[in-house]
Design a protein around this motif. Structure first.
Motif, PDB file in Angstrom:
ATOM      1  N   LEU A 107      60.368  22.840  31.551  1.00  0.00           N
ATOM      2  CA  LEU A 107      61.198  21.971  30.999  1.00  0.00           C
ATOM      3  C   LEU A 107      62.008  21.197  32.122  1.00  0.00           C
ATOM      4  O   LEU A 107      62.214  20.003  31.840  1.00  0.00           O
ATOM      5  CB  LEU A 107      62.437  22.800  30.237  1.00  0.00           C
ATOM      6  N   VAL A 108      62.128  21.744  33.074  1.00  0.00           N
ATOM      7  CA  VAL A 108      62.918  21.086  34.246  1.00  0.00           C
ATOM      8  C   VAL A 108      61.949  20.217  34.905  1.00  0.00           C
ATOM      9  O   VAL A 108      62.542  19.103  35.251  1.00  0.00           O
ATOM     10  CB  VAL A 108      63.445  22.129  35.061  1.00  0.00           C
ATOM     11  N   SER A 109      60.603  20.440  34.932  1.00  0.00           N
ATOM     12  CA  SER A 109      59.854  19.534  35.561  1.00  0.00           C
ATOM     13  C   SER A 109      59.650  18.130  34.536  1.00  0.00           C
ATOM     14  O   SER A 109      59.370  17.039  34.849  1.00  0.00           O
ATOM     15  CB  SER A 109      58.476  20.356  35.717  1.00  0.00           C
ATOM     16  N   GLY A 110      59.541  18.518  33.157  1.00  0.00           N
ATOM     17  CA  GLY A 110      59.439  17.523  32.153  1.00  0.00           C
ATOM     18  C   GLY A 110      60.777  16.462  32.144  1.00  0.00           C
ATOM     19  O   GLY A 110      60.517  15.567  31.607  1.00  0.00           O
ATOM     20  N   ALA A 111      61.709  17.197  32.322  1.00  0.00           N
ATOM     21  CA  ALA A 111      63.076  16.302  32.253  1.00  0.00           C
ATOM     22  C   ALA A 111      63.874  16.809  33.805  1.00  0.00           C
ATOM     23  O   ALA A 111      64.817  17.613  33.590  1.00  0.00           O
ATOM     24  CB  ALA A 111      63.933  16.888  31.333  1.00  0.00           C
ATOM     25  N   PRO A 112      63.214  15.987  34.788  1.00  0.00           N
ATOM     26  CA  PRO A 112      64.134  16.461  36.041  1.00  0.00           C
ATOM     27  C   PRO A 112      65.687  16.196  36.039  1.00  0.00           C
ATOM     28  O   PRO A 112      66.173  15.148  35.267  1.00  0.00           O
ATOM     29  CB  PRO A 112      63.431  14.963  36.857  1.00  0.00           C
ATOM     30  N   GLY A 113      66.166  17.157  36.774  1.00  0.00           N
ATOM     31  CA  GLY A 113      67.612  17.113  36.837  1.00  0.00           C
ATOM     32  C   GLY A 113      68.331  17.825  35.688  1.00  0.00           C
ATOM     33  O   GLY A 113      69.680  17.965  35.853  1.00  0.00           O
ATOM     34  N   SER A 114      67.503  18.353  34.814  1.00  0.00           N
ATOM     35  CA  SER A 114      68.211  19.213  33.641  1.00  0.00           C
ATOM     36  C   SER A 114      68.360  20.518  34.243  1.00  0.00           C
ATOM     37  O   SER A 114      67.795  20.896  35.288  1.00  0.00           O
ATOM     38  CB  SER A 114      67.263  19.186  32.255  1.00  0.00           C
ATOM     39  N   ALA A 115      69.041  21.632  33.466  1.00  0.00           N
ATOM     40  CA  ALA A 115      69.310  22.823  33.593  1.00  0.00           C
ATOM     41  C   ALA A 115      69.116  23.867  32.478  1.00  0.00           C
ATOM     42  O   ALA A 115      68.975  23.088  31.505  1.00  0.00           O
ATOM     43  CB  ALA A 115      70.718  22.988  34.190  1.00  0.00           C
ATOM     44  N   VAL A 116      68.893  25.046  32.974  1.00  0.00           N
ATOM     45  CA  VAL A 116      68.596  26.144  31.853  1.00  0.00           C
ATOM     46  C   VAL A 116      69.847  27.287  31.777  1.00  0.00           C
ATOM     47  O   VAL A 116      69.891  27.719  32.827  1.00  0.00           O
ATOM     48  CB  VAL A 116      67.337  26.668  32.324  1.00  0.00           C
ATOM     49  N   VAL A 117      70.084  27.328  30.487  1.00  0.00           N
ATOM     50  CA  VAL A 117      70.782  28.524  30.145  1.00  0.00           C
ATOM     51  C   VAL A 117      69.788  29.537  29.483  1.00  0.00           C
ATOM     52  O   VAL A 117      69.306  29.234  28.275  1.00  0.00           O
ATOM     53  CB  VAL A 117      72.010  28.356  29.241  1.00  0.00           C
ATOM     54  N   GLY A 118      69.523  30.544  30.238  1.00  0.00           N
ATOM     55  CA  GLY A 118      68.749  31.558  29.781  1.00  0.00           C
ATOM     56  C   GLY A 118      68.975  32.986  29.562  1.00  0.00           C
ATOM     57  O   GLY A 118      69.806  33.264  30.219  1.00  0.00           O
ATOM     58  N   GLU A 119      68.051  33.741  28.742  1.00  0.00           N
ATOM     59  CA  GLU A 119      68.638  35.035  28.503  1.00  0.00           C
ATOM     60  C   GLU A 119      68.269  35.807  29.689  1.00  0.00           C
ATOM     61  O   GLU A 119      69.211  37.087  29.997  1.00  0.00           O
ATOM     62  CB  GLU A 119      68.087  35.669  27.298  1.00  0.00           C
ATOM     63  N   GLU A 120      67.098  35.648  30.491  1.00  0.00           N
ATOM     64  CA  GLU A 120      66.698  36.756  31.433  1.00  0.00           C
ATOM     65  C   GLU A 120      66.913  36.267  32.994  1.00  0.00           C
ATOM     66  O   GLU A 120      67.255  37.226  33.594  1.00  0.00           O
ATOM     67  CB  GLU A 120      65.051  37.245  31.207  1.00  0.00           C
ATOM     68  N   LEU A 121      66.955  35.102  33.030  1.00  0.00           N
ATOM     69  CA  LEU A 121      67.018  34.563  34.481  1.00  0.00           C
ATOM     70  C   LEU A 121      68.303  33.728  34.828  1.00  0.00           C
ATOM     71  O   LEU A 121      67.948  32.747  36.031  1.00  0.00           O
ATOM     72  CB  LEU A 121      65.683  33.671  34.734  1.00  0.00           C
ATOM     73  N   GLY A 122      69.291  33.758  34.283  1.00  0.00           N
ATOM     74  CA  GLY A 122      70.517  33.027  34.653  1.00  0.00           C
ATOM     75  C   GLY A 122      70.815  31.871  34.120  1.00  0.00           C
ATOM     76  O   GLY A 122      69.921  31.273  33.263  1.00  0.00           O
ATOM     77  N   SER A 123      71.752  31.267  34.330  1.00  0.00           N
ATOM     78  CA  SER A 123      72.238  30.006  33.695  1.00  0.00           C
ATOM     79  C   SER A 123      72.865  29.002  34.582  1.00  0.00           C
ATOM     80  O   SER A 123      73.432  29.354  35.754  1.00  0.00           O
ATOM     81  CB  SER A 123      73.545  30.398  32.626  1.00  0.00           C
ATOM     82  N   ALA A 124      72.545  27.757  34.472  1.00  0.00           N
ATOM     83  CA  ALA A 124      73.209  26.586  35.259  1.00  0.00           C
ATOM     84  C   ALA A 124      73.773  25.581  34.092  1.00  0.00           C
ATOM     85  O   ALA A 124      73.147  25.695  32.793  1.00  0.00           O
ATOM     86  CB  ALA A 124      72.261  26.113  36.206  1.00  0.00           C
ATOM     87  N   SER A 125      74.113  24.464  34.426  1.00  0.00           N
ATOM     88  CA  SER A 125      74.468  23.416  33.763  1.00  0.00           C
ATOM     89  C   SER A 125      74.133  22.107  34.120  1.00  0.00           C
ATOM     90  O   SER A 125      74.238  21.772  35.318  1.00  0.00           O
ATOM     91  CB  SER A 125      75.995  23.464  33.112  1.00  0.00           C
ATOM     92  N   ALA A 126      74.118  20.935  33.381  1.00  0.00           N
ATOM     93  CA  ALA A 126      73.832  19.881  33.707  1.00  0.00           C
ATOM     94  C   ALA A 126      73.839  18.801  32.589  1.00  0.00           C
ATOM     95  O   ALA A 126      74.368  19.244  31.594  1.00  0.00           O
ATOM     96  CB  ALA A 126      72.354  19.543  34.510  1.00  0.00           C
ATOM     97  N   PRO A 127      74.037  17.532  32.552  1.00  0.00           N
ATOM     98  CA  PRO A 127      73.975  16.546  31.609  1.00  0.00           C
ATOM     99  C   PRO A 127      72.859  17.021  30.420  1.00  0.00           C
ATOM    100  O   PRO A 127      73.428  16.787  29.414  1.00  0.00           O
ATOM    101  CB  PRO A 127      73.798  15.100  32.081  1.00  0.00           C
ATOM    102  N   VAL A 128      71.854  17.268  30.921  1.00  0.00           N
ATOM    103  CA  VAL A 128      70.790  17.740  29.840  1.00  0.00           C
ATOM    104  C   VAL A 128      70.725  19.378  30.113  1.00  0.00           C
ATOM    105  O   VAL A 128      70.253  19.729  31.308  1.00  0.00           O
ATOM    106  CB  VAL A 128      69.411  17.071  29.958  1.00  0.00           C
ATOM    107  N   THR A 129      70.693  20.228  29.388  1.00  0.00           N
ATOM    108  CA  THR A 129      71.064  21.601  29.356  1.00  0.00           C
ATOM    109  C   THR A 129      70.280  22.169  28.481  1.00  0.00           C
ATOM    110  O   THR A 129      70.098  21.940  27.172  1.00  0.00           O
ATOM    111  CB  THR A 129      72.166  22.266  29.281  1.00  0.00           C
ATOM    112  N   TRP A 130      69.072  22.906  28.826  1.00  0.00           N
ATOM    113  CA  TRP A 130      68.226  23.927  28.024  1.00  0.00           C
ATOM    114  C   TRP A 130      68.667  25.045  27.371  1.00  0.00           C
ATOM    115  O   TRP A 130      69.099  25.888  28.630  1.00  0.00           O
ATOM    116  CB  TRP A 130      66.704  23.817  28.368  1.00  0.00           C
ATOM    117  N   TYR A 131      68.552  25.474  26.482  1.00  0.00           N
ATOM    118  CA  TYR A 131      69.193  26.936  25.976  1.00  0.00           C
ATOM    119  C   TYR A 131      67.832  27.597  25.438  1.00  0.00           C
ATOM    120  O   TYR A 131      67.034  27.302  24.611  1.00  0.00           O
ATOM    121  CB  TYR A 131      70.006  26.800  24.756  1.00  0.00           C
ATOM    122  N   VAL A 132      67.475  28.683  26.060  1.00  0.00           N
ATOM    123  CA  VAL A 132      65.939  29.212  26.281  1.00  0.00           C
ATOM    124  C   VAL A 132      66.164  30.582  25.911  1.00  0.00           C
ATOM    125  O   VAL A 132      66.957  31.628  26.610  1.00  0.00           O
ATOM    126  CB  VAL A 132      65.240  29.282  27.426  1.00  0.00           C
TER     127      VAL A 132
END
Length: 255
Positions: A61-86
């Motif tokens: 997801l991050v390589s496909g949308a550079p600059g995005s961030a991920v909120v995930g259940e197992e490996l931590g969370s970050a935020s950005a203008p585009v944020t993924w919930y995994v």
């Protein structure tokens, strides 16, 4: 896969395409992954499959949308203008016992607003998708029965949950059984996808996290249903009078 920029911006449809392809690719890992299980808190579990699938999804997801961030259940969370919930495997307790009731769930938010979501059931090879400007669809390669109707509403809920801090859940379940048919799925994202597809009239749960419901919320709203947050960690979603009935009673439990 890289998202396509339109006039300098990424559309919800672009994000959905990336999320869906990433889910499909991640599901292939489940055919070969070794499933070792560890406790997570008093009542929950995490498997090596959860961690490996989330790591794969984060990278894709991050390589496909550079600059995005991920909120995930197992490996931590970050935020950005585009944020993924995994949620790499929603329904881990089912998954580790070989019960085919779990899914991979990914949603995208832009500036804090959910705009795209997909839920992949790897056991039935069903992909539920929707985004702003992209209608709700179900892609399935298996047997699909058109949803019918029943005399009473069908509700998907895992209430009462073990270790819940709320009292009154057993009474809620007793009251609910008097007015509805009830199924316990133990996969919130899959329950929401089924509500969006019309297979159930409503879903409701407490003790949830953003990654549990983000994609499902997009799907339910896109299919014409309601998604009603309740308190800090609950929701009711679906169609018909049963939604307000459940929301009122859940509010009474969490307040």
């Amino acid at each position: 896969m890289f998202v396509t920029h339109h006039n300098g911006r990424v559309t919800p449809g672009d994000l959905l395409a990336l999320a869906a392809q990433s889910c499909v690719d991640a599901a292939k890992l489940l055919h070969d992954v070794q499933v070792d299980v560890s406790p997570k808190g008093t009542f929950d579990q995490v498997s090596t499959a959860d961690v490996e699938v989330e790591a794969f999804l984060r990278a894709a997801l991050v390589s496909g949308a550079p600059g995005s961030a991920v909120v995930g259940e197992e490996l931590g969370s970050a935020s950005a203008p585009v944020t993924w919930y995994v949620d790499p495997i929603d329904g881990t307790r089912n998954f580790v016992r070989g019960i085919p009731l779990s899914c991979i769930s990914v949603a995208a938010a832009v500036n804090g607003q959910l705009v795209a979501g997909c839920v992949l059931d790897p056991f039935r090879d069903e992909l539920f998708t929707a985004a702003d400007g992209v209608p709700f669809t179900v892609r399935s390669t298996g047997l699909v029965i058109p949803p019918g109707s029943s005399p009473r509403p069908l509700v998907l809920t895992d209430i009462p949950l073990p270790g819940s801090p709320y009292s009154g859940e057993m009474q809620l379940l007793e009251d609910l059984l008097a007015v509805a048919d009830v199924r316990r799925v133990y996969s919130t994202a899959l329950s929401l996808a089924w509500v969006a597809a019309g297979r159930a009239d409503a879903a409701a749960n407490l003790g949830i996290h953003p990654w549990d419901v983000a994609a499902g919320e997009v799907l339910v709203r896109a299919s014409g249903g309601e998604f009603v947050p309740v308190g800090s960690d609950g929701f009711v979603a679906g169609r018909g009078e049963i939604v307000s009935w459940l929301a009122e009673r859940l509010e009474g439990i969490v307040s």
